[in-house]
Design a protein around this motif. Structure first.
Motif, mmCIF file in Angstrom:
data_model
loop_
_atom_site.group_PDB
_atom_site.id
_atom_site.type_symbol
_atom_site.label_atom_id
_atom_site.label_comp_id
_atom_site.label_asym_id
_atom_site.label_seq_id
_atom_site.Cartn_x
_atom_site.Cartn_y
_atom_site.Cartn_z
ATOM 1 N N THR A 55 42.931 -15.146 26.612
ATOM 2 C CA THR A 55 42.327 -15.070 27.935
ATOM 3 C C THR A 55 42.149 -16.468 28.499
ATOM 4 O OG1 THR A 55 40.123 -15.023 26.926
ATOM 5 C CG2 THR A 55 41.124 -12.896 27.457
ATOM 6 N N SER A 56 42.429 -16.592 29.775
ATOM 7 C CA SER A 56 42.242 -17.848 30.479
ATOM 8 C C SER A 56 41.776 -17.488 31.879
ATOM 9 C CB SER A 56 43.561 -18.633 30.530
ATOM 10 O OG SER A 56 43.404 -19.795 31.310
ATOM 11 N N HIS A 57 40.476 -17.540 32.076
ATOM 12 C CA HIS A 57 39.861 -17.061 33.312
ATOM 13 C C HIS A 57 40.283 -15.604 33.494
ATOM 14 C CE1 HIS A 57 38.440 -21.088 34.085
ATOM 15 N NE2 HIS A 57 39.654 -21.514 33.819
ATOM 16 N N GLU A 58 40.877 -15.254 34.602
ATOM 17 C CA GLU A 58 41.272 -13.872 34.816
ATOM 18 C C GLU A 58 42.612 -13.551 34.156
ATOM 19 O OE1 GLU A 58 40.530 -15.914 37.449
ATOM 20 O OE2 GLU A 58 38.545 -15.164 37.945
ATOM 21 N N ARG A 59 43.398 -14.544 33.819
ATOM 22 C CA ARG A 59 44.743 -14.333 33.284
ATOM 23 C C ARG A 59 44.710 -13.953 31.813
ATOM 24 N NH1 ARG A 59 47.394 -19.752 34.992
ATOM 25 N NH2 ARG A 59 48.846 -19.127 33.387
ATOM 26 N N LEU A 60 45.759 -13.237 31.398
ATOM 27 C CA LEU A 60 45.892 -12.795 30.015
ATOM 28 C C LEU A 60 47.321 -13.017 29.562
ATOM 29 C CD1 LEU A 60 44.796 -11.249 27.505
ATOM 30 C CD2 LEU A 60 45.455 -9.132 28.680
ATOM 31 N N GLY A 61 47.464 -13.707 28.440
ATOM 32 C CA GLY A 61 48.781 -13.905 27.840
ATOM 33 C C GLY A 61 48.860 -13.124 26.550
ATOM 34 N N ASP A 66 48.584 -14.630 16.106
ATOM 35 C CA ASP A 66 47.232 -15.126 16.380
ATOM 36 C C ASP A 66 47.253 -16.653 16.459
ATOM 37 O OD1 ASP A 66 44.512 -15.475 16.649
ATOM 38 O OD2 ASP A 66 44.035 -14.944 14.577
ATOM 39 N N ASP A 67 47.882 -17.153 17.527
ATOM 40 C CA ASP A 67 48.028 -18.596 17.710
ATOM 41 C C ASP A 67 48.012 -18.877 19.207
ATOM 42 O OD1 ASP A 67 48.765 -21.270 17.858
ATOM 43 O OD2 ASP A 67 50.606 -21.023 16.692
ATOM 44 N N TRP A 68 47.004 -19.605 19.656
ATOM 45 C CA TRP A 68 46.873 -19.864 21.093
ATOM 46 C C TRP A 68 48.020 -20.706 21.626
ATOM 47 C CZ3 TRP A 68 46.258 -24.746 23.193
ATOM 48 C CH2 TRP A 68 45.944 -25.770 22.309
ATOM 49 N N GLN A 69 48.746 -21.393 20.759
ATOM 50 C CA GLN A 69 49.858 -22.225 21.191
ATOM 51 C C GLN A 69 51.192 -21.483 21.193
ATOM 52 O OE1 GLN A 69 49.184 -25.440 18.346
ATOM 53 N NE2 GLN A 69 48.533 -26.741 20.049
ATOM 54 N N ALA A 70 51.223 -20.282 20.668
ATOM 55 C CA ALA A 70 52.458 -19.488 20.645
ATOM 56 C C ALA A 70 52.857 -19.130 22.078
ATOM 57 C CB ALA A 70 52.253 -18.229 19.816
ATOM 58 N N PRO A 71 54.133 -18.936 22.317
ATOM 59 C CA PRO A 71 54.553 -18.555 23.671
ATOM 60 C C PRO A 71 54.080 -17.149 24.031
ATOM 61 C CG PRO A 71 56.419 -18.511 22.164
ATOM 62 C CD PRO A 71 55.259 -19.062 21.397
ATOM 63 N N SER A 72 53.802 -16.948 25.298
ATOM 64 C CA SER A 72 53.422 -15.618 25.771
ATOM 65 C C SER A 72 54.658 -14.738 25.888
ATOM 66 C CB SER A 72 52.750 -15.687 27.141
ATOM 67 O OG SER A 72 51.442 -16.157 27.020
ATOM 68 N N LEU A 73 54.536 -13.516 25.414
ATOM 69 C CA LEU A 73 55.586 -12.519 25.588
ATOM 70 C C LEU A 73 55.477 -11.916 26.981
ATOM 71 C CD1 LEU A 73 55.006 -10.700 22.197
ATOM 72 C CD2 LEU A 73 56.593 -12.595 22.663
ATOM 73 N N VAL A 74 54.228 -11.687 27.374
ATOM 74 C CA VAL A 74 53.904 -11.121 28.686
ATOM 75 C C VAL A 74 52.671 -11.858 29.195
ATOM 76 C CG1 VAL A 74 53.235 -9.042 29.954
ATOM 77 C CG2 VAL A 74 54.768 -8.832 27.994
ATOM 78 N N SER A 75 52.704 -12.247 30.458
ATOM 79 C CA SER A 75 51.541 -12.858 31.109
ATOM 80 C C SER A 75 51.134 -11.959 32.267
ATOM 81 C CB SER A 75 51.885 -14.250 31.644
ATOM 82 O OG SER A 75 52.185 -15.111 30.585
ATOM 83 N N ILE A 76 49.834 -11.744 32.388
ATOM 84 C CA ILE A 76 49.298 -10.834 33.399
ATOM 85 C C ILE A 76 48.232 -11.573 34.191
ATOM 86 C CG2 ILE A 76 48.169 -8.620 33.803
ATOM 87 C CD1 ILE A 76 49.019 -8.034 30.756
ATOM 88 N N GLU A 77 48.331 -11.481 35.503
ATOM 89 C CA GLU A 77 47.330 -12.096 36.369
ATOM 90 C C GLU A 77 46.964 -11.114 37.470
ATOM 91 O OE1 GLU A 77 46.557 -16.133 38.973
ATOM 92 O OE2 GLU A 77 48.399 -15.927 37.830
ATOM 93 N N PRO A 78 45.700 -10.680 37.514
ATOM 94 C CA PRO A 78 45.276 -9.786 38.589
ATOM 95 C C PRO A 78 45.121 -10.558 39.898
ATOM 96 C CG PRO A 78 43.392 -10.381 37.268
ATOM 97 C CD PRO A 78 44.591 -11.024 36.621
ATOM 98 N N THR A 79 45.150 -9.820 40.993
ATOM 99 C CA THR A 79 44.968 -10.438 42.305
ATOM 100 C C THR A 79 43.730 -9.859 42.972
ATOM 101 O OG1 THR A 79 46.220 -8.817 43.579
ATOM 102 C CG2 THR A 79 47.481 -10.593 42.536
ATOM 103 N N THR A 80 43.217 -10.556 43.953
ATOM 104 C CA THR A 80 42.033 -10.073 44.676
ATOM 105 C C THR A 80 42.334 -8.828 45.496
ATOM 106 O OG1 THR A 80 42.495 -11.618 46.465
ATOM 107 C CG2 THR A 80 40.916 -12.329 44.782
ATOM 108 N N SER A 81 43.609 -8.529 45.706
ATOM 109 C CA SER A 81 43.967 -7.318 46.444
ATOM 110 C C SER A 81 44.035 -6.092 45.528
ATOM 111 C CB SER A 81 45.312 -7.501 47.156
ATOM 112 O OG SER A 81 46.355 -7.642 46.200
ATOM 113 N N GLY A 82 43.790 -6.296 44.227
ATOM 114 C CA GLY A 82 43.820 -5.171 43.293
ATOM 115 C C GLY A 82 45.187 -4.937 42.696
ATOM 116 N N ALA A 83 46.043 -5.924 42.702
ATOM 117 C CA ALA A 83 47.393 -5.814 42.161
ATOM 118 C C ALA A 83 47.527 -6.743 40.952
ATOM 119 C CB ALA A 83 48.415 -6.174 43.240
#
Length: 148
Positions: A55-61, A66-83
């Motif tokens: 977790t990084s603020h609202e974003r999720l990788g 279990d390694d914070w330095q590993a590359p993200s397979l999927v990154s998700i970021e919500p928007t204020t519009s609900g998307a």
């Protein structure tokens, strides 16, 4: 889904619930609530692959280890519009260059879930079983979409 160990004992869902609880207005709660809605749908329907969430603020990788330095397979970021903005790493044999990704935006929860499952499937993680996971029609080779 498990939260990267170095981020503490709080689960990914607990992190976003805590964030939502601290918000003073409905507008502020929209970002963590989008993530909670997505997490709920991702975990519905039974077994799922073990992935690690950073977790990084609202974003999720989402990571395979279990390694914070590993590359993200999927990154998700919500928007204020609900998307959601969703980014998936391409499988190695589909990449036109190193670290190539596919990015997209959707306001539909079901489509956001589908895109996350596609990214995890491309990463080689098993996502079969539940109805929401069985119809992953968008996981064909990206070249076919680019060339015709």
């Amino acid at each position: 889904m498990r939260r990267i160990t170095v981020q503490g004992p709080e689960s990914v869902a607990e992190f976003y619930q805590s964030m939502a609880d601290r918000c003073e207005s409905a507008q502020e709660r929209r970002l963590p609530q989008c993530m909670l809605d997505l997490l709920r749908e991702l975990s519905a329907g039974g077994s799922e692959p073990v992935v690690w969430g950073l977790t990084s603020h609202e974003r999720l990788g989402l990571r395979a280890v279990d390694d914070w330095q590993a590359p993200s397979l999927v990154s998700i970021e919500p928007t204020t519009s609900g998307a959601w903005h969703i980014e998936c790493a391409l499988p190695a044999d589909w990449r036109p260059w190193p670290a190539a990704v596919v990015r997209g935006h959707t306001a539909e929860l079901a489509e956001a879930v589908r895109r996350v499952w596609i990214g995890l499937r491309w990463a080689g993680l098993s996502v079969g079983g539940a109805d929401a996971k069985q119809n992953i029609a968008g996981d064909r080779e990206p070249e076919s979409r680019l060339t015709g």
